[in-house]
Design a protein around this motif. Structure first.
Motif, PDB file in Angstrom:
ATOM      1  N   ARG A 165     -28.832  -0.433 -16.921  1.00  0.00           N
ATOM      2  CA  ARG A 165     -28.731  -1.763 -16.315  1.00  0.00           C
ATOM      3  C   ARG A 165     -29.840  -1.947 -15.283  1.00  0.00           C
ATOM      4  O   ARG A 165     -30.353  -3.058 -15.083  1.00  0.00           O
ATOM      5  N   SER A 166     -30.272  -0.844 -14.665  1.00  0.00           N
ATOM      6  CA  SER A 166     -31.340  -0.911 -13.668  1.00  0.00           C
ATOM      7  C   SER A 166     -32.669  -1.339 -14.260  1.00  0.00           C
ATOM      8  O   SER A 166     -33.585  -1.695 -13.524  1.00  0.00           O
ATOM      9  N   VAL A 187     -32.259  -5.618 -14.289  1.00  0.00           N
ATOM     10  CA  VAL A 187     -32.268  -6.347 -13.020  1.00  0.00           C
ATOM     11  C   VAL A 187     -33.040  -5.538 -11.987  1.00  0.00           C
ATOM     12  O   VAL A 187     -33.289  -4.345 -12.170  1.00  0.00           O
ATOM     13  N   LEU A 208     -23.417  -7.080 -16.554  1.00  0.00           N
ATOM     14  CA  LEU A 208     -24.536  -7.999 -16.763  1.00  0.00           C
ATOM     15  C   LEU A 208     -24.096  -9.363 -17.282  1.00  0.00           C
ATOM     16  O   LEU A 208     -24.885 -10.305 -17.290  1.00  0.00           O
TER      17      LEU A 208
END
Length: 269
Positions: A146-147, A150, A257
Motif C-alpha cells: 500500500r505504501s 500512497v 485503499l
C-alpha cells in the motif's frame, strides 16, 4: 492434484513472514519450492520442517552474481522455472531509528532500502524472464505495498521503492506480452499484514495493544491481515487459473485503499 502440482517455484525473503507463508501455501498445492533469504538459520530450519519438496538456498537479492548463481542452479536441477515470487524487501527501520522522512532521510539509508526493495525485484524479474523465455510461459509475482500507492511521509525510501515496484510490474508484463510469450507479471500490495516487519514499530511494551489498535483504526475491516491471506492470492496468480491476468495489481489491505468505513453503531452490531 494440487493447483500448483509439479511447478518449480522460487520465493525470495522466504525465511519468515509473507515469504514463508507463500512457500507453505505453494507446497500445499503440490509445488516444488526453493526458499531463499539471507537469514540462513531460519531458512534452513523452515525448509527442513516443510519436507522433501522444499529447499533452502542463500540469496542476497541485491547481488547480481547471487541471482545468476541461484537461477543457474535451479535450472540445472529442474530444467525450468515456473514461478518467481519477489517478496524480499526492507522498510529502512530494521537497522536504524534514524528519520526516514523526505527532509531528513540519509542518502545511505535511501540507497539501502532501494537496493533490496527495488533493485532486488528488478534483478529477479530480469533473471526470471530469461529463465522462463525458452518455455514461453511462467508467472512472476512481485510483492508491493500500500505504501507504493500512497505517500508515506515517515518512510519516504520505502514508499518510493514500492511505487517503482508497482510500475515495473507493468513494464515487465507488457514486455513479455510484446515478445509473444505467456509469461505473466502481477503485483500484490499488502497493507497492515502482521509480520515480523512490524515489530520495530509495535514494540513489546505494555502499550503494544494500543499501538496495534491505532495502526488498524483506519482499516475498514478493523484488524491486521495475516500472511496466509496474502499467500492465498499468490497461489491463484501462480496457478493456471490466472493465465489471462497480467500487469495487474491486487490490494490485500482490509479495504484501506477503498476509503474510510463508518464505525458500526451499537444498534447495527
Amino acid at each position: 492434484m494440487g493447483r500448483l502440482e509439479g511447478k518449480v517455484c522460487l520465493v525470495t525473503g522466504a525465511a519468515r513472514g509473507i515469504g514463508a507463508a507463500i512457500a507453505r501455501a505453494f507446497l500445499a498445492e503440490g509445488a516444488l519450492v526453493w526458499l531463499t533469504d539471507v537469514r540462513d538459520d531460519e531458512g534452513h530450519t523452515l525448509a527442513a520442517a516443510l519436507g522433501a519438496r522444499a529447499r533452502y538456498e542463500r540469496l542476497d537479492v541485491r547481488e547480481e552474481a547471487d541471482w545468476t548463481s541461484i537461477v543457474a542452479g535451479l535450472l540445472a536441477a529442474h530444467s525450468r522455472l515456473d514461478v518467481l515470487v519477489n517478496n524480499a524487501g526492507i522498510t529502512g527501520f530494521e537497522e536504524s531509528s534514524a528519520p526516514q522522512d523526505p527532509c531528513h532521510v540519509a542518502l545511505a539509508d535511501w540507497q539501502r532500502v532501494h537496493r533490496t526493495t527495488l533493485d532486488g525485484v528488478f534483478l529477479g524479474c530480469r533473471e526470471a524472464l530469461r529463465a522462463m523465455r525458452p518455455a514461453g510461459h511462467g508467472s512472476i509475482i512481485n510483492i508491493g505495498s500500500r505504501s507504493g500507492v500512497v505517500g508515506i511521509p515517515g518512510a519516504a525510501a520505502y514508499a518510493s521503492a514500492k511505487g517503482a515496484v508497482r510500475n515495473h510490474t507493468r513494464s515487465v508484463a507488457l514486455w513479455a506480452a510484446e515478445q509473444g510469450t505467456a509469461i505473466r507479471c502481477n503485483v500484490i500490495q499488502p497493507a497492515a499484514v502482521l509480520t515480523p516487519m512490524w515489530e520495530p514499530m509495535l514494540g513489546d511494551g505494555p502499550d503494544r495493544e494500543a499501538r496495534m489498535a491505532a495502526f488498524v483504526a483506519d482499516t475498514p475491516l478493523r484488524r491486521f491481515g495475516q500472511a496466509e491471506e496474502v499467500a492465498a492470492l499468490a497461489v491463484l496468480l501462480a496457478s493456471d487459473e490466472a493465465t489471462y491476468i497480467t500487469g495487474a495489481e491486487f490490494n490485500v489491505d482490509g479495504g484501506l485503499l477503498a476509503g474510510a468505513a463508518a464505525v458500526p453503531s451499537r444498534e447495527d452490531a
